[in-house]
Design an enzyme around this catalytic site. Sequence first.
Site, mmCIF file in Angstrom:
data_model
loop_
_atom_site.group_PDB
_atom_site.id
_atom_site.type_symbol
_atom_site.label_atom_id
_atom_site.label_comp_id
_atom_site.label_asym_id
_atom_site.label_seq_id
_atom_site.Cartn_x
_atom_site.Cartn_y
_atom_site.Cartn_z
ATOM 1 N N TYR A 37 0.825 -1.212 0.000
ATOM 2 C CA TYR A 37 0.000 0.000 0.000
ATOM 3 C C TYR A 37 0.860 1.264 0.000
ATOM 4 O O TYR A 37 0.377 2.345 -0.319
ATOM 5 C CB TYR A 37 -0.945 0.025 1.206
ATOM 6 N N ASP A 83 -2.979 -17.931 1.213
ATOM 7 C CA ASP A 83 -4.193 -18.503 0.612
ATOM 8 C C ASP A 83 -4.696 -19.686 1.435
ATOM 9 O O ASP A 83 -5.895 -19.838 1.688
ATOM 10 C CB ASP A 83 -3.964 -18.888 -0.858
ATOM 11 N N ASP A 115 -5.161 -7.193 5.621
ATOM 12 C CA ASP A 115 -6.391 -6.487 5.270
ATOM 13 C C ASP A 115 -7.480 -7.511 4.940
ATOM 14 O O ASP A 115 -8.618 -7.435 5.419
ATOM 15 C CB ASP A 115 -6.086 -5.611 4.036
ATOM 16 N N ASP A 133 -10.681 -9.169 7.580
ATOM 17 C CA ASP A 133 -12.093 -9.046 7.207
ATOM 18 C C ASP A 133 -12.779 -10.406 7.152
ATOM 19 O O ASP A 133 -13.943 -10.541 7.517
ATOM 20 C CB ASP A 133 -12.242 -8.337 5.850
#
Length: 369
Positions: free
Chosen positions: A142, A226, A250, A254
């Site tokens: 980011y 993953d 991130d 979530d």
Amino acid sequence: MAVHKLLLLPGDGIGVEVMAQVKRVVKWLDTQGLASFAIEEDLVGGAAYDDCGAPISEEAMTRAAEADAILLGAVGGPKWDGVPYALRPEAGLLRLRKDLHLFANLRPAICYPALADASSLKRELVEGLDVLIVRELTGGVYFGEPKTITNLSDGQKRAVDTQVYESYEIERIARVAFDLARTRRNSVVSSEKHNVMMSGVLWKEVVSSVHGADYPDVQLRHQLADSCAMQLVRAPKQFDVIVTDNLFGDILSDVAAMLTGSLGMLPSASLGPMEEVSGKRSALYEPVHGAAPDIAGKELANPIAMIGSLGMALRYSFGLGEIADRIDAAVAGALAKGYRTGDINAEGMTLVGTQGMGDAILAELERVN
Ligand code: NAD
């Protein structure tokens, strides 16, 4: 008794409403003699913009730097859609994160037994779930440079983001994860993609070396991001602490969040580096949810994420883990008695508003006192 300097930044929308319930809990702790606070309050987000033309004032930044911990409600709302980009409400929050060097983001996902049926997974998979995701927050893809979109001679375009980590950034987040694991179930899963990314190779190497040197008592497992995502929805209770980079964190946080039901239930913490002399670290605690303009001003907001954020401040900034446990137990008790705000309501439960949930939690605190 130590006096803890706490800065309250309610912000906008439901931030103000849920912070009002935190103030009641703080006052209760104070009057019971369980903890002592020096409270300051200031503006952030749209409220600060309306007041001084900036999403956070310099005075508020000074107060933030001096506080032992900051509690923030939420920022934003359609009222400020037209303000210049650099002055938008979210910029106040970003400035706090940046200036206080808040590199470690802690997102617990706890599933209260009374809410297990609100999860998208089966009750037996999530009941009693307690996972802590430790996400690196100030580095990685980011922020890495170059970060560009360029026009190519053949009329195509090329976009570049750069995933970049230096070993010190990995080492300090790994230490946060190992230290936290020692206060929990003593187990860390470190997640990256060392099979396809050089940053993953370095991540794995540094985490292993920190572990070998200083935390051999903590159980460490490396897991590709993953596979970690897959295991989080297959059998989430296998995890204690997951440490990962900014991008994977991130996503994984979530995923973990949704295992617990509602956005209104999720607290978070962002921690800065430990100062060597004082042993103090800056820390910002906030619910994961935003200002929820659709329900703002209606006393409909669930205050549990905000109250849970106070619990995290007690645990991680003030060394008051036992009192944090009592707050968690009071929340669990209020839920077990059937009190529900609209976002977590179900048939046969008692629907309450923001204040009503605050009443129920305070009543439980009184009961177990
Ligand atoms: P949001 O989290 O504010 O709301 C999403 C949905 O969840 C809404 O339907 C809302 O009513 C519901 N919800 C959220 N918190 C709740 C609670 N405590 N109790 C009951 N229901 C709750 O996200 P959004 O609608 O995408 O964003 C609204 C504004 O908040 C925007 O301006 C956005 O930029 C800002 N925002 C701020 C933060 C922050 O301050 N950290 C985070 C996310 C969004």
